[in-house]
Design an enzyme around this catalytic site. Sequence first.
Site, PDB file in Angstrom:
ATOM      1  N   CYS A  81       0.826  -1.216   0.000  1.00  0.00           N
ATOM      2  CA  CYS A  81       0.000   0.000   0.000  1.00  0.00           C
ATOM      3  C   CYS A  81       0.861   1.268   0.000  1.00  0.00           C
ATOM      4  CB  CYS A  81      -0.977  -0.063   1.167  1.00  0.00           C
ATOM      5  SG  CYS A  81      -2.427   0.960   0.911  1.00  0.00           S
ATOM      6  N   ARG A 110      -2.430   7.182  -6.187  1.00  0.00           N
ATOM      7  CA  ARG A 110      -2.831   7.117  -4.773  1.00  0.00           C
ATOM      8  C   ARG A 110      -4.348   7.198  -4.639  1.00  0.00           C
ATOM      9  NH1 ARG A 110      -0.862  11.678  -1.434  1.00  0.00           N
ATOM     10  NH2 ARG A 110      -1.497  10.399   0.310  1.00  0.00           N
ATOM     11  N   ARG A 148      -7.912   2.556   1.554  1.00  0.00           N
ATOM     12  CA  ARG A 148      -7.512   3.795   0.848  1.00  0.00           C
ATOM     13  C   ARG A 148      -6.336   3.489  -0.089  1.00  0.00           C
ATOM     14  NH1 ARG A 148      -5.286   7.626   3.596  1.00  0.00           N
ATOM     15  NH2 ARG A 148      -4.732   6.295   5.331  1.00  0.00           N
ATOM     16  N   HIS A 184      -3.191  -5.429   1.737  1.00  0.00           N
ATOM     17  CA  HIS A 184      -2.488  -5.652   3.009  1.00  0.00           C
ATOM     18  C   HIS A 184      -2.542  -7.117   3.463  1.00  0.00           C
ATOM     19  CE1 HIS A 184      -2.201  -1.350   4.388  1.00  0.00           C
ATOM     20  NE2 HIS A 184      -3.161  -1.224   3.490  1.00  0.00           N
ATOM     21  N   GLU A 186      -0.756  -8.502   5.597  1.00  0.00           N
ATOM     22  CA  GLU A 186      -0.458  -8.579   7.045  1.00  0.00           C
ATOM     23  C   GLU A 186      -1.713  -8.428   7.894  1.00  0.00           C
ATOM     24  OE1 GLU A 186      -0.004  -6.042   5.152  1.00  0.00           O
ATOM     25  OE2 GLU A 186      -0.431  -4.185   6.237  1.00  0.00           O
TER      26      GLU A 186
HETATM   27  N1  GLN Z   1      -3.640   6.383   1.056  1.00  0.00           N
HETATM   28  C1  GLN Z   1      -2.383   6.122   1.699  1.00  0.00           C
HETATM   29  C2  GLN Z   1      -1.255   6.918   1.053  1.00  0.00           C
HETATM   30  O1  GLN Z   1      -1.463   7.577   0.115  1.00  0.00           O
HETATM   31  C3  GLN Z   1      -2.053   4.644   1.650  1.00  0.00           C
HETATM   32  C4  GLN Z   1      -3.041   3.859   2.468  1.00  0.00           C
HETATM   33  C5  GLN Z   1      -2.472   2.651   3.129  1.00  0.00           C
HETATM   34  O2  GLN Z   1      -1.248   2.421   3.147  1.00  0.00           O
HETATM   35  N2  GLN Z   1      -3.331   1.868   3.727  1.00  0.00           N
HETATM   36  O3  GLN Z   1      -0.163   6.900   1.533  1.00  0.00           O
END
Ligand code: GLN
Length: 205
Positions: A81, A110, A148, A184, A186
């Site tokens: 992420c 992003r 996100r 994710h 994890e």
């Molecule tokens: N939206 C976050 C970013 O731009 C990433 C989100 C996440 O790592 N869960 O850094």
Amino acid sequence: MIVGVLALQGAFIEHIEMLAHLGVPSRTVRKKRDLAGLDGLIIPGGESTVMAKLASSKHSGYLFDELRMLAQAGFPIYGTCAGMILLARDVLEGIEGQPHIGAMDIVVRRNAFGRALQSFVIDLSIPMLDVVSGATEQAPDFPAVFLRAPIIERVGQGVDIVATLDDSTIVAARQDHILASSFHPELTGDTRFHEYFLAMVAGRV
Ligand code: GLN
């Protein structure tokens, strides 16, 4: 083998727990000197802008500069992420001039799923994981948790696409010794993605 987990901010504890569950010693990395003697590094999810700021500070010993050099020299890194955002060559919807490691020839966007879909789980078929799925005839789908999340909009030559959504959106990729996922692993009980990265660190895949 000892694997570092970047611990400046974000979901690093879950990575450490998953490595412990797999019997692999880990070390938190906050400064350049913490990288000494590591066999690989995981960059967790969190807020990429905050991590980037901290990792380029003098206080961190200019950690990003060192990581950029290590990555060029073949040091294995897995980014989840926000970690994937930091590994990317280019970031769309990023902050102008934001420092990143840039070790992977991918362009990421992003927060690609917008407000309505801030977090969701999708079962993904990831054939790459068959090597760590043991004797099962067809490996079960992987529960991919998106928070996100960014997506990969473009990949360069030499980048293998590891996972896509039904509409072909790329959500995981590998380039040589660098692995990245929008989701994710994890935060699930499924250890296969980490096992795959550990096999990369060991030079088995
Ligand atoms: N939206 C976050 C970013 O731009 C990433 C989100 C996440 O790592 N869960 O850094």
